[in-house]
Scaffold this motif. Structure first.
Motif: not given
Length: 345
Positions: A287-296
């Protein structure tokens, strides 16, 4: 420091009769640290780019994206406390602080992200649906009101977990946050899980409906080239964000309910508790991985964000306002101009 844990006959780790569930956090600490390091530059760049593009006319989508960025920043502030506690580098006072405050902040951010990603997916679908563009969900004022309701609701549900009294617990190396809670705290925690799971289910229904309707519209427009191009862009936006939503949050909620039963002492078998705890940590990391993809997602969906970033980076300069935007906006014609949806693809 507590004496080393010993393995019991049921596969659990026991220390003086106490079940230790969080004595294998080393790999998770490394992965959480890696996610934090990777996500900080992207999110700081997102903040700077949003500031640069603040003069652009605001749309409902930009409101939801801005609130998603706010939830990401909240998670970034809380994540170092979890890393320190799980890595065994935190003093006792900081471990208790994490259990009372920063851990709750992580879940506030998590469910805020769920809500705003759902709004973004619905908004992307509505932008391609001419007959529904007048819905209040796409009015800027209503978008801000809806965002405020989400934050207030989450604070109302979560903040009591910070404020309710806790047990005085002897200092120990492996602190389980649920061991600090009194009975009223455990009951409120269980109710919090139920309410947040209901929020997740409602958001997931909205995501599935929007994805299904976008796919249906795409398939129905195969014989009309212009409609096919517009529907394909909308369906692509919806599908990309929906996929990120499902991968990030569905596995966690599959494990969340049974894990809560270990916290409320319904499940007491030590081996089962350890397995559910490790499952919860693994899916929470997902769930925390979305931190990496939200800027995209910000770059892909928000044209002012794209323009501000591309005008700053020499290698990207000129791309955000060129043929890509003309192609994306060209099929909208007068309808898109009148409805003000040129801020998206």
């Amino acid at each position: 420091m507590a004496p080393p844990a010993s393995n019991s006959t049921d596969g659990g780790a026991l220390n003086g009769g106490r079940c230790i569930v969080n004595d294998q956090m080393g790999p998770f600490t490394v992965l959480y640290t890696f996610v934090f390091i990777i996500s900080v530059p992207g999110n700081l760049l997102s903040v700077w780019t949003f500031i640069r593009s603040r003069r652009a006319k605001q749309r409902s989508l930009s409101v939801y994206l801005l609130n998603l960025l706010l939830s990401d920043l909240l998670l970034l502030l809380a994540l170092p406390f979890k890393i320190l506690k799980d890595g065994g580098a935190a003093p006792w006072s900081l471990m208790v602080f994490h259990c009372q405050a920063s851990a709750v902040t992580i879940y506030i951010s998590l469910y805020a992200s769920i809500a705003f990603l759902a709004f973004i997916i619905v908004d992307c679908y509505l932008q391609d649906c001419t007959s529904l563009r007048s819905m209040r969900l796409q009015e800027v004022g209503f978008s801000w009101l809806l965002s405020l309701v989400v934050w207030l609701l989450l604070l109302l549900i979560m903040v009591p977990n910070m404020a309710l009294p806790i047990h005085p617990v002897q200092e120990q190396h492996y602190l389980s946050c649920s061991s600090l809670k009194k009975d009223i705290g455990l009951h409120w925690h269980a109710m919090t899980v139920i309410l947040c799971s209901a929020l997740f289910l409602n958001a997931s229904i909205a995501v599935l409906l929007s994805s299904g309707l976008a796919l249906r519209k795409l398939l129905g427009s195969r014989r009309e080239p212009q409609l096919w191009a517009d529907s394909r862009r909308a369906a692509g936006s919806v599908a990309a964000v929906a996929l990120a939503y499902m991968v990030s949050f569905v596995p966690y909620h599959v494990v969340r309910a049974p894990y809560t039963l270990t916290q409320t002492r319904v499940i007491t078998d030590c081996g089962t508790r350890r397995q559910l705890f490790l499952g919860k940590e693994a899916t929470l990391l997902l769930s925390v991985l979305h931190l990496c993809f939200d800027p995209l997602i910000f770059f892909y969906l928000h044209k002012p964000f794209r323009e501000a970033l591309c005008n700053t980076l020499p290698s990207c300069r000129g791309r955000g306002t060129g043929e890509e935007e003309e192609e994306a906006d060209g099929g909208k014609g007068k309808d898109a101009e009148e409805e003000g949806h040129q801020s998206t693809l």
